[in-house]
Design an enzyme around this catalytic site. Structure first.
Site, mmCIF file in Angstrom:
data_model
loop_
_atom_site.group_PDB
_atom_site.id
_atom_site.type_symbol
_atom_site.label_atom_id
_atom_site.label_comp_id
_atom_site.label_asym_id
_atom_site.label_seq_id
_atom_site.Cartn_x
_atom_site.Cartn_y
_atom_site.Cartn_z
ATOM 1 N N HIS A 1 -4.660 3.365 -42.823
ATOM 2 C CA HIS A 1 -4.030 2.297 -43.605
ATOM 3 C C HIS A 1 -4.877 1.020 -43.616
ATOM 4 O O HIS A 1 -5.195 0.494 -44.684
ATOM 5 C CB HIS A 1 -2.633 2.023 -43.042
ATOM 6 C CG HIS A 1 -1.801 1.127 -43.886
ATOM 7 N ND1 HIS A 1 -0.722 1.592 -44.599
ATOM 8 C CD2 HIS A 1 -1.879 -0.200 -44.145
ATOM 9 C CE1 HIS A 1 -0.179 0.586 -45.267
ATOM 10 N NE2 HIS A 1 -0.843 -0.510 -44.991
ATOM 11 N N ARG B 1 -2.778 -10.060 -49.941
ATOM 12 C CA ARG B 1 -1.450 -9.517 -49.694
ATOM 13 C C ARG B 1 -0.770 -10.253 -48.553
ATOM 14 O O ARG B 1 -1.404 -10.857 -47.695
ATOM 15 C CB ARG B 1 -1.499 -8.032 -49.390
ATOM 16 C CG ARG B 1 -2.207 -7.707 -48.088
ATOM 17 C CD ARG B 1 -1.338 -6.843 -47.209
ATOM 18 N NE ARG B 1 -1.956 -6.595 -45.927
ATOM 19 C CZ ARG B 1 -1.626 -7.238 -44.820
ATOM 20 N NH1 ARG B 1 -0.732 -8.172 -44.819
ATOM 21 N NH2 ARG B 1 -2.201 -6.946 -43.673
#
Length: 183
Positions: A114, A127
Site C-alpha cells: 500500500h 491525500r
C-alpha cells in the site's frame, strides 16, 4: 482536538462539484450535486443531505522509514493547480478488524504494498486520511485526494493498483466520489 475533526457534507452547495458518485462495494450514498468540507465545530445539524465525519489522526501501519519518506515528499492539500479531487469513504469487514495489528500490517504492506504503491504517485497526488471507525461513523476511513487535471490518468492507475490488492478483499463498502473545484 476538534481542530482535527472534519465534516464532509453532501448537498446543494459546497466548494466541490460532484462529477460522479458510485458505489464500488456495498450501499451508496444519496446522489447530491456538491460536497462541502468544513471543520466539525462549524457544522449545523440541518445542513446537507448527508454528512460524514472524519478525524485526522496519527499515521498507522507505517514503519519509521516509510513515514519519513511519506512526509518528505507528500504535497499538502489546497494547491491551486489541484482542481480535481476524489473522496473515497471505505468500510472494512469485521474479519479485518478482528486481525491483530501485525497481521493487518502484513496484509497492508508486505502483501499489498500500500505505502510503496502510494509513494510512486507523490507529490503529484496529494491525500489526507481521516479516521471514522472510532467516532461511530458508518465508514472506517475517508480518503480525500487532490490532483491537477494533468494527473488524472495517474490517479486512475493509483486506485486501480490499490483495489486489486489482498487488502481490498476486506473492503465491504466503498463509495467513489469524483470532484472538481468550484471557483
Amino acid at each position: 482536538m476538534t481542530d482535527n475533526i472534519f465534516d464532509f457534507i453532501g448537498g446543494n452547495h459546497g466548494q466541490w462539484k460532484i462529477l460522479k458518485m458510485e458505489s464500488l462495494v456495498g450501499e451508496t450514498l444519496k446522489q447530491v450535486p456538491y460536497l462541502k468540507i468544513i471543520k466539525s465545530s462549524t457544522v449545523k445539524s440541518s445542513e446537507g443531505v448527508w454528512s460524514l465525519k472524519g478525524l485526522i489522526s496519527n499515521i498507522r501501519y507505517t514503519e519509521k522509514e516509510e513515514k519519513e519518506r511519506l512526509i518528505s515528499i507528500q504535497a499538502d492539500l489546497g494547491r491551486p493547480e489541484a482542481t480535481n479531487a476524489a473522496l473515497i469513504p471505505i468500510k472494512k469487514s469485521e474479519i479485518w478488524w478482528n486481525l491483530a495489528q501485525d497481521e493487518r500490517r502484513k496484509i497492508f504492506e508486505a502483501q499489498s504494498n500500500h505505502t510503496k504503491t502510494g509513494l510512486k504517485y507523490l507529490p503529484a497526488i496529494a491525500r489526507k486520511l481521516y479516521h471514522c471507525r472510532d467516532i461511530g461513523e458508518p465508514f472506517d476511513f475517508i480518503t480525500f485526494f487532490e490532483y491537477a487535471p494533468s494527473n488524472s490518468e495517474a490517479f486512475e492507475e493509483l486506485v486501480y493498483s490499490l483495489r486489486k490488492t489482498e487488502e481490498w478483499k476486506y473492503v465491504e463498502r466503498e463509495v467513489d466520489i469524483r470532484l472538481i473545484k468550484e471557483l
